[in-house]
Design a protein around this motif. Structure first.
Motif, short mmCIF file in Angstrom:
data_model
loop_
_atom_site.label_atom_id
_atom_site.label_comp_id
_atom_site.label_asym_id
_atom_site.label_seq_id
_atom_site.Cartn_x
_atom_site.Cartn_y
_atom_site.Cartn_z
N VAL A 56 0.86 -1.19 0.00
CA VAL A 56 0.00 0.00 0.00
C VAL A 56 0.89 1.23 0.00
O VAL A 56 1.79 1.35 0.83
N ALA A 57 0.63 2.15 -0.93
CA ALA A 57 1.39 3.40 -1.00
C ALA A 57 0.43 4.52 -1.42
O ALA A 57 -0.58 4.26 -2.07
N PRO A 58 0.73 5.75 -1.03
CA PRO A 58 -0.10 6.86 -1.53
C PRO A 58 0.13 7.03 -3.02
O PRO A 58 1.25 6.87 -3.51
N ALA A 59 -0.94 7.33 -3.75
CA ALA A 59 -0.81 7.56 -5.19
C ALA A 59 -0.39 8.99 -5.47
O ALA A 59 0.08 9.30 -6.56
N ARG A 60 -0.60 9.88 -4.49
CA ARG A 60 -0.16 11.27 -4.59
C ARG A 60 0.64 11.57 -3.33
O ARG A 60 0.51 10.89 -2.31
N GLY A 61 1.42 12.61 -3.37
CA GLY A 61 2.24 12.98 -2.21
C GLY A 61 1.54 13.88 -1.21
O GLY A 61 2.18 14.37 -0.30
N ASP A 62 0.23 14.08 -1.34
CA ASP A 62 -0.48 14.97 -0.42
C ASP A 62 -0.70 14.30 0.94
O ASP A 62 -0.59 13.09 1.08
N ASP A 63 -1.02 15.12 1.94
CA ASP A 63 -1.19 14.63 3.31
C ASP A 63 -2.31 13.61 3.44
O ASP A 63 -2.17 12.62 4.15
N ALA A 67 -1.65 9.86 4.68
CA ALA A 67 -2.31 9.41 5.92
C ALA A 67 -3.19 8.19 5.65
O ALA A 67 -3.20 7.23 6.44
N ALA A 68 -3.93 8.21 4.55
CA ALA A 68 -4.80 7.07 4.22
C ALA A 68 -3.98 5.80 4.00
O ALA A 68 -4.37 4.72 4.43
N LYS A 91 -12.39 5.41 6.08
CA LYS A 91 -13.49 6.13 5.43
C LYS A 91 -13.15 7.60 5.37
O LYS A 91 -12.46 8.14 6.22
N ARG A 92 -13.66 8.25 4.35
CA ARG A 92 -13.39 9.67 4.12
C ARG A 92 -14.13 10.54 5.11
O ARG A 92 -15.26 10.26 5.48
N PRO A 105 -8.53 10.97 -0.97
CA PRO A 105 -7.20 10.36 -0.93
C PRO A 105 -7.08 9.31 -2.03
O PRO A 105 -8.07 8.62 -2.33
N GLU A 106 -5.92 9.19 -2.62
CA GLU A 106 -5.69 8.18 -3.65
C GLU A 106 -4.60 7.23 -3.19
O GLU A 106 -3.55 7.67 -2.72
N LEU A 107 -4.88 5.93 -3.33
CA LEU A 107 -3.94 4.90 -2.91
C LEU A 107 -3.54 4.05 -4.09
O LEU A 107 -4.28 3.88 -5.05
N CYS A 108 -2.36 3.48 -3.98
CA CYS A 108 -1.81 2.56 -4.95
C CYS A 108 -1.63 1.22 -4.23
O CYS A 108 -0.82 1.12 -3.33
N LEU A 109 -2.42 0.22 -4.59
CA LEU A 109 -2.30 -1.10 -3.98
C LEU A 109 -1.78 -2.09 -5.01
O LEU A 109 -2.26 -2.12 -6.14
N THR A 110 -0.82 -2.89 -4.60
CA THR A 110 -0.31 -3.96 -5.43
C THR A 110 -0.50 -5.26 -4.67
O THR A 110 -0.10 -5.36 -3.50
N VAL A 111 -1.13 -6.24 -5.30
CA VAL A 111 -1.41 -7.52 -4.67
C VAL A 111 -0.83 -8.64 -5.53
O VAL A 111 -1.11 -8.71 -6.73
N HIS A 112 -0.01 -9.49 -4.91
CA HIS A 112 0.43 -10.74 -5.53
C HIS A 112 -0.32 -11.85 -4.82
O HIS A 112 -0.33 -11.90 -3.59
N CYS A 113 -0.97 -12.73 -5.59
CA CYS A 113 -1.80 -13.77 -4.98
C CYS A 113 -1.75 -15.05 -5.81
O CYS A 113 -1.38 -15.02 -6.99
#
Length: 186
Positions: A56-63, A67-68, A91-92, A105-113
């Motif tokens: 899990v990583a933020p997709a943008r560099g904003d606060d 935080a999300a 939740k927002r 907030p925008e998140l970047c999730l990568t899943v290996h399964c």
């Protein structure tokens, strides 16, 4: 790490700035990965390993995005013969009138399964990119595009978004007010 689920350069930039949070779970049998994120991207890649790895990583560099990402939780439970991995972003916030304020907030999730894993995505506006053979795939989104290789079954519901898929072995359901569908075979 980069988020292949979105072509936004901000995703790559933010993940280079902020450390991705990683979670690893054993998945020796049937597995469901359930993801709830506000916006951003979900990249899923199957492999032959009997485990699930989530980044899990933020997709943008904003606060808010940072935080999300830090507050996103990944948990695992066993229900019968199935392992369930649940990834939930907070939740927002909303104002006194119940109307969300500020940018989502925008998140970047990568899943290996493992191959054959079932995937469920609940989002306001995230794209899904999945590589490999999945089990059942269910997506419910206000907006977002989906691209996946092969799945046993596929249910995709969005107000606005396109879907591109390889082979769907059993059943396909697509609902959209505005969007295109391109599926190789059902």
């Amino acid at each position: 790490p980069t988020c292949a689920a979105t072509s936004a350069p901000s995703c790559r930039l933010a993940s280079a700035v902020a450390e991705a949070l990683s979670h690893t779970f054993d998945a020796p049998g049937r597995t469901l990965v359930r993801v709830e994120i506000p916006a951003g991207g979900l990249a899923v890649e199957t492999w032959s390993e009997p485990r699930v790895e989530v980044e899990v990583a933020p997709a943008r560099g904003d606060d808010r995005s940072t935080a999300a990402a830090a507050e996103t939780r990944a948990t695992a439970t066993t229900r019968g013969d199935r392992q369930e991995i649940w990834v939930r972003a907070p939740k927002r916030e909303s104002s006194l009138l119940g109307i969300p304020w500020g940018r989502e907030p925008e998140l970047c999730l990568t899943v290996h399964c493992p191959e054959g894993t079932d995937v469920a995505l609940e989002t306001q506006g995230a794209d899904l990119e999945a590589r490999g053979r999945l089990g059942g795939v269910a997506v419910h989104s206000a907006s977002g595009d989906g691209s996946l290789d092969d799945a046993t079954s596929l249910s995709y519901s969005t107000a606005s978004g396109d879907l591109t898929a390889g082979a769907v072995a059993e059943s396909l359901a697509f609902k959209s007010a505005s969007g295109d569908v391109d599926v190789r075979s059902v």
